[in-house]
Design an enzyme around this catalytic site. Sequence first.
Site, mmCIF file in Angstrom:
data_model
loop_
_atom_site.group_PDB
_atom_site.id
_atom_site.type_symbol
_atom_site.label_atom_id
_atom_site.label_comp_id
_atom_site.label_asym_id
_atom_site.label_seq_id
_atom_site.Cartn_x
_atom_site.Cartn_y
_atom_site.Cartn_z
ATOM 1 C CB SER A 6 -0.917 -0.104 1.416
ATOM 2 O OG SER A 6 -1.490 1.323 1.349
ATOM 3 C CG HIS A 31 -4.355 -1.078 -1.445
ATOM 4 N ND1 HIS A 31 -5.353 -1.681 -1.878
ATOM 5 C CD2 HIS A 31 -4.473 -0.258 -0.412
ATOM 6 C CE1 HIS A 31 -6.261 -1.098 -1.111
ATOM 7 N NE2 HIS A 31 -5.957 -0.380 -0.267
ATOM 8 C CG ASP A 33 -4.794 2.889 1.032
ATOM 9 O OD1 ASP A 33 -6.082 2.243 1.051
ATOM 10 O OD2 ASP A 33 -4.005 2.572 1.651
ATOM 11 C CG MET A 35 -7.703 7.931 2.625
ATOM 12 S SD MET A 35 -6.486 8.025 4.076
ATOM 13 C CE MET A 35 -6.111 6.303 4.126
ATOM 14 C CG HIS A 64 -9.274 1.205 -0.472
ATOM 15 N ND1 HIS A 64 -8.858 0.998 0.970
ATOM 16 C CD2 HIS A 64 -10.633 1.126 -0.205
ATOM 17 C CE1 HIS A 64 -9.686 0.839 1.938
ATOM 18 N NE2 HIS A 64 -11.036 1.043 1.126
ATOM 19 C CG MET A 66 -11.148 4.379 2.310
ATOM 20 S SD MET A 66 -9.288 4.012 3.145
ATOM 21 C CE MET A 66 -8.502 4.134 1.899
ATOM 22 C CG MET A 135 -11.949 -2.047 5.203
ATOM 23 S SD MET A 135 -10.583 -1.434 3.967
ATOM 24 C CE MET A 135 -9.502 -0.773 5.319
ATOM 25 C CG ASP A 173 -6.474 -2.150 3.066
ATOM 26 O OD1 ASP A 173 -5.378 -2.121 3.517
ATOM 27 O OD2 ASP A 173 -7.237 -1.454 2.372
HETATM 28 C C1 DX5 Z 1 -6.416 2.030 5.619
HETATM 29 C C2 DX5 Z 1 -6.022 1.901 4.217
HETATM 30 C C3 DX5 Z 1 -4.847 0.532 4.065
HETATM 31 C C4 DX5 Z 1 -3.463 0.777 4.874
HETATM 32 C C5 DX5 Z 1 -2.837 -0.347 5.236
HETATM 33 O O1 DX5 Z 1 -7.269 2.962 5.847
HETATM 34 O O2 DX5 Z 1 -6.908 1.307 3.378
HETATM 35 O O3 DX5 Z 1 -4.774 0.302 2.958
HETATM 36 O O4 DX5 Z 1 -2.681 1.578 3.883
HETATM 37 O O5 DX5 Z 1 -1.787 0.243 5.798
HETATM 38 P P1 DX5 Z 1 -1.307 -0.844 7.261
HETATM 39 O O6 DX5 Z 1 -0.446 -2.126 6.655
HETATM 40 O O7 DX5 Z 1 -0.076 0.089 7.503
HETATM 41 O O8 DX5 Z 1 -1.947 -1.105 8.138
HETATM 42 ZN ZN ZN Z 2 -6.589 0.602 1.328
#
Ligand code: DX5
Ligand code: ZN
Length: 232
Positions: A6, A31, A33, A35, A64, A66, A135, A173
């Site tokens: 990620s 991956h 993320d 946000m 991903h 969010m 998650m 994840d």
């Molecule tokens: C959390 C993300 C994850 C995150 C995982 O909101 O969706 O993808 O990057 O990171 P680690 O492996 O550090 O928990």
């Molecule tokens: Zn993620």
Amino acid sequence: MIIAPSLLAADFSRLAKEVHRVNRSGADWLHLDIMDGHFVPNISFGPAVVRTLRPLSKLFFDAHLMCSKPEILLEPFARAGASQINIHVELGEHVTALIWKIKSLGKRVGLAINPPTAIGLAQPYLEQIDALLIMTVQPGFGGQSFIYETLPKIQQAQAWRVEKGLAYNIGVDGGVDFKTAPECAHAGADTFISGTTLFGQRNLGAAVRKMRKLVEARKLEATPQPSTVANE
Ligand code: DX5
Ligand code: ZN
């Protein structure tokens, strides 16, 4: 078995170098993320960053989202080079339209589910998706501890996959490390998103190989399919 570092845990001051590091590591997916500061209390990066990184890598880009209003972001991320777009099941009545929109853009569809959300909410969509993203932490931040209460959801997703003869990936994840990844594999997961643990190692390639070896050793045996009797 898919190992997906990620990018959230990468060094943002040298993002291009970090992507090259992932390219060389033997990882399967990258991956990403996304946000929005509303669906989760944090902001990461947007389509412009993904578009900038796209020419640097041949890897499968797993976005991903969010985000509270993914409908305004699907086209930008598709154009920026996402291979798969994950939206959250918590968006309720909007989920079906979002799934079809992602499909119409020619991208693979992932459906993410937060730790407190009942897995039953994802069940109606299983025939329509390519990946279920369970998650294993509350989304919003990297570096959190794995929530063990989510393990039965992996088992349920795996049971449905066999029962319904479907082939969606089961991803985990959050807090996925060398201890929790094999436990998830044993419950039925096949896709391992890991930020802090993988990027935290000096040698990313060795970390990816180590995680792959550990999950392969604990993966579920392929479930025998019922044999069809010819000329019955
Ligand atoms: C959390 C993300 C994850 C995150 C995982 O909101 O969706 O993808 O990057 O990171 P680690 O492996 O550090 O928990
Ligand atoms: Zn993620």
